[in-house]
Design an enzyme around this catalytic site. Structure first.
Site, mmCIF file in Angstrom:
data_model
loop_
_atom_site.group_PDB
_atom_site.id
_atom_site.type_symbol
_atom_site.label_atom_id
_atom_site.label_comp_id
_atom_site.label_asym_id
_atom_site.label_seq_id
_atom_site.Cartn_x
_atom_site.Cartn_y
_atom_site.Cartn_z
ATOM 1 C CB CYS A 69 -0.904 -0.004 1.225
ATOM 2 S SG CYS A 69 -1.872 -1.520 1.418
ATOM 3 C CB CYS A 72 0.987 1.735 4.474
ATOM 4 S SG CYS A 72 1.084 0.995 6.119
ATOM 5 C CB CYS A 109 -8.906 0.844 17.294
ATOM 6 S SG CYS A 109 -10.403 1.868 17.309
ATOM 7 C CB CYS A 202 -15.150 0.346 11.714
ATOM 8 S SG CYS A 202 -14.064 1.800 11.775
ATOM 9 N NE ARG A 272 -13.462 6.364 14.937
ATOM 10 C CZ ARG A 272 -13.530 5.043 14.745
ATOM 11 N NH1 ARG A 272 -12.536 4.392 14.194
ATOM 12 N NH2 ARG A 272 -14.608 4.385 15.117
#
Length: 407
Positions: A69, A72, A109, A202, A272
């Protein structure tokens, strides 16, 4: 402004805006920005009042991810000088989580880098979930472990997980430009697995990767179709040592317009503000609370956030209040639907009165909950095309270190 009046009316009825209306929000001028915020704020207050939910990230396993990715810092081939460590023990993760809960976090989380968990990893995380729940009554736990295999979501639910995070990140049309080692369809599939298992879904996005307005609309509409209960909006922080290190495309005004658009499209879900808010919103963060009803407290996965106490002061000074553990986050019609799915696993529940239509199947890197974005508070906007490593503070405290966490 007729557009905003129309969007407010639709938001209060949970009616989906047209694509043209959503695009028009992103095209508004800076002179119209406060009007946009005020309009979206009406929708936010209708469904969530002035409550702000606090979430706290615990990075269970940092770095060394086999996925590529581009955004990232933990990706395959990343040169970013982040913390790298293997799985935290349940007691270590529980200690880290306790710091966030003590700071007011309602949800913890648990995030681990990687393509997806093995069955052994699921067992390990299950023990961690049980330990956190045993030591923190009433706390919610969300797992974010990457692509799920059949049966793994059910095992996480049985261990006590309340939610599962897996972000779509960007539009299906452009997904292949940021990741080659898995597909957009893989990501959708994992969100659907979590939802079908009775976990609260989520799933969110990352803005600022060079995408078009149309790409942003595509991914947010896809999230509504998936019926995610929580939509984290990450703003890319370009880590030096990653392919997107020079992608500085956001201003505070642009970030606010994106948040407003998400609120109009997903009026009654937990929106969020996630990774990147300190860098890209900066002193305009309090305005974002009129759009989003949830933030991460303290640090992120591989980067530092502003001090936890500064977050609490900002919420109070802006006239908002921290959501208590005894308060249900979602409006009754959504929380009841989520509970029904958990009791009898079936289809899906982002805030749609029009239902949850099919989305092309989806997958991904396990480090998605708060985005891999890293940041500290920055006084100035970077110029596009530059590497601005001074704007990114790599996390050196909390989980995986001997230093106290920021919460």
């Amino acid at each position: 402004m007729d557009l905003l009046n129309t969007l407010v009316d639709k938001g209060l009825r949970r009616e989906l805006p047209t694509r043209e209306e959503a695009l028009a929000v992103l095209a508004t001028s800076d002179d119209e920005l406060l009007d946009v915020v005020a309009a979206a704020g009406k929708v936010r207050r209708q469904w969530f009042g002035r409550r702000v939910k606090l979430n706290y990230l615990v990075n269970l396993k940092s770095g060394l991810c086999p996925e590529d990715c581009s955004y990232c810092s933990q990706r395959l081939g990343s040169k970013a000088e982040i913390l790298k460590y293997t799985w935290l023990k349940p007691e270590e993760a529980t200690q880290a989580a306790a710091a966030g809960v003590a700071g007011g976090a309602k949800r913890v989380c648990l995030v681990a880098s990687g393509r997806g968990p093995t069955d052994r990893d699921v067992d390990r995380v299950g023990k961690t979930i049980e330990a956190i729940k045993e030591g923190n009554e009433g706390v919610e736990v969300c797992a974010c472990l990457g692509l799920l295999s059949d049966g793994q979501a059910e095992r996480l639910r049985d261990a006590g997980a309340d939610a599962y995070n897996h972000n779509l990140n960007t539009s299906e049309a452009t997904y292949g430009e940021i990741t080659k080692t898995h597909t957009y369809a893989d990501r959708v599939d994992t969100v659907q697995k979590a939802h079908a298992a009775g976990l609260s879904a989520c799933s969110g996005l990352i803005a600022g990767m060079g995408e078009s307005d149309e790409d942003l609309i595509d991914v947010v509409y896809a999230l509504r179709e998936l019926d995610a209960d929580s939509v984290p909006v990450n703003f890319l922080i370009p880590f030096e040592g990653t392919p997107l290190a020079k992608e500085w495309n956001l201003t505070p005004q642009r970030a606010l317009r994106i948040l407003a658009m998400v609120r109009f499209v997903c009026p009654d879900v937990e929106v969020r503000i996630a990774g990147g808010r300190e860098v890209h919103l900066r002193t305009m963060q309090p305005l974002a609370l009129h759009l989003a009803n949830s933030i991460f407290l303290g640090d992120y996965l591989t980067s530092e956030g502003q001090a936890g106490q500064a977050d609490l002061d900002m919420i109070a000074d802006a006239g908002f209040e921290v959501e208590g553990a005894g308060t249900t986050t979602l409006p009754a019609h959504r929380s009841e639907a989520t509970a029904a799915v958990a009791a009898a696993p079936a289809g899906g529940a982002c805030g749609s009165a029009s239902g949850s239509g099919a989305v092309p199947a989806a997958a991904g890197c396990g480090s998605a909950c708060g985005g891999c974005s890293g940041h500290d508070a920055a006084p100035a906007q970077a110029d596009a095309g530059e590497v601005r490593s001074e704007l990114v503070a790599v996390r050196r405290r909390g989980a995986g270190t001997d230093l106290a966490p920021n919460a």
